[in-house]
Design an enzyme around this catalytic site. Structure first.
Site, PDB file in Angstrom:
ATOM      1  N   ALA A  75      -0.296   1.289   4.742  1.00  0.00           N
ATOM      2  CA  ALA A  75       0.619   1.899   3.779  1.00  0.00           C
ATOM      3  C   ALA A  75       1.675   0.898   3.316  1.00  0.00           C
ATOM      4  CB  ALA A  75       1.276   3.135   4.387  1.00  0.00           C
TER       5      ALA A  75
ATOM      6  N   ALA B  69       0.084  -1.353   0.828  1.00  0.00           N
ATOM      7  CA  ALA B  69      -0.079  -0.643  -0.440  1.00  0.00           C
ATOM      8  C   ALA B  69       1.243  -0.515  -1.188  1.00  0.00           C
ATOM      9  CB  ALA B  69      -0.679   0.744  -0.185  1.00  0.00           C
ATOM     10  N   GLU B  70       2.299  -0.117  -0.483  1.00  0.00           N
ATOM     11  CA  GLU B  70       3.590   0.047  -1.157  1.00  0.00           C
ATOM     12  C   GLU B  70       4.133  -1.297  -1.632  1.00  0.00           C
ATOM     13  OE1 GLU B  70       7.603   2.563  -1.300  1.00  0.00           O
ATOM     14  OE2 GLU B  70       5.996   3.127   0.068  1.00  0.00           O
ATOM     15  N   THR B  71       3.894  -2.345  -0.871  1.00  0.00           N
ATOM     16  CA  THR B  71       4.309  -3.687  -1.285  1.00  0.00           C
ATOM     17  C   THR B  71       3.638  -4.068  -2.593  1.00  0.00           C
ATOM     18  OG1 THR B  71       4.715  -4.371   0.998  1.00  0.00           O
ATOM     19  CG2 THR B  71       4.287  -6.125  -0.608  1.00  0.00           C
TER      20      THR B  71
ATOM     21  N   SER C 157       4.691  -1.574  -5.554  1.00  0.00           N
ATOM     22  CA  SER C 157       6.085  -1.765  -5.967  1.00  0.00           C
ATOM     23  C   SER C 157       6.261  -3.059  -6.747  1.00  0.00           C
ATOM     24  CB  SER C 157       7.004  -1.747  -4.748  1.00  0.00           C
ATOM     25  OG  SER C 157       7.014  -0.472  -4.162  1.00  0.00           O
TER      26      SER C 157
END
Length: 137
Positions: A59, A62-64, A67
């Protein structure tokens, strides 16, 4: 090319200095016309107690990616913040590296949706994520 901000891989990787991104060993590896990719090691930094890749590490990858991709779709004076992250884990990974591939699903003026697929070194899909972001400013 979809990107509104034009950064090199070196510039992207420099944004990770002294952050959780660097601690996890995440490195941006490819910036294409409509794709951003990064790798993350599967080791003691990213394992859960049973020796497998922690779902939270997937996660975080993925968020890195989502974003940063979202940020590259903004103009000066704007930024993005995550609003929702969904992750479906398909198969375990115990060692090596994983590769995240991020592509847009929706690019609006006020919100964005990104799909991030995490692959193991054999090219098998390990995790599918969707990140929603809000554009501020």
């Amino acid at each position: 090319m979809i990107w509104k901000r034009h950064l090199t891989l070196d510039e992207l990787n420099a944004t990770s200095d002294n952050t959780m991104v660097a601690h996890l060993g995440i490195v941006y590896t490819r910036l294409g016309d409509d794709v951003l990719e990064a790798e993350m090691p599967v080791d003691n930094r990213t394992h859960q107690p049973f020796g497998l890749l922690h779902g939270g590490a997937s996660a975080a990858l993925a968020e890195t990616l989502g974003s940063m991709a979202g940020f590259m779709m903004t103009r000066d004076g704007q930024c993005v913040v995550g609003t929702e992250l969904n992750a479906t884990h398909h198969r375990p990974v115990s060692e090596g590296k994983v590769r995240g591939v991020c592509q847009p699903l929706h690019l609006g003026r006020q919100n964005q949706s990104w799909e991030i697929v995490v692959f193991d070194e054999q090219g098998r899909r390990c995790c599918t994520c969707r990140l929603g972001t809000a554009v501020l400013g």
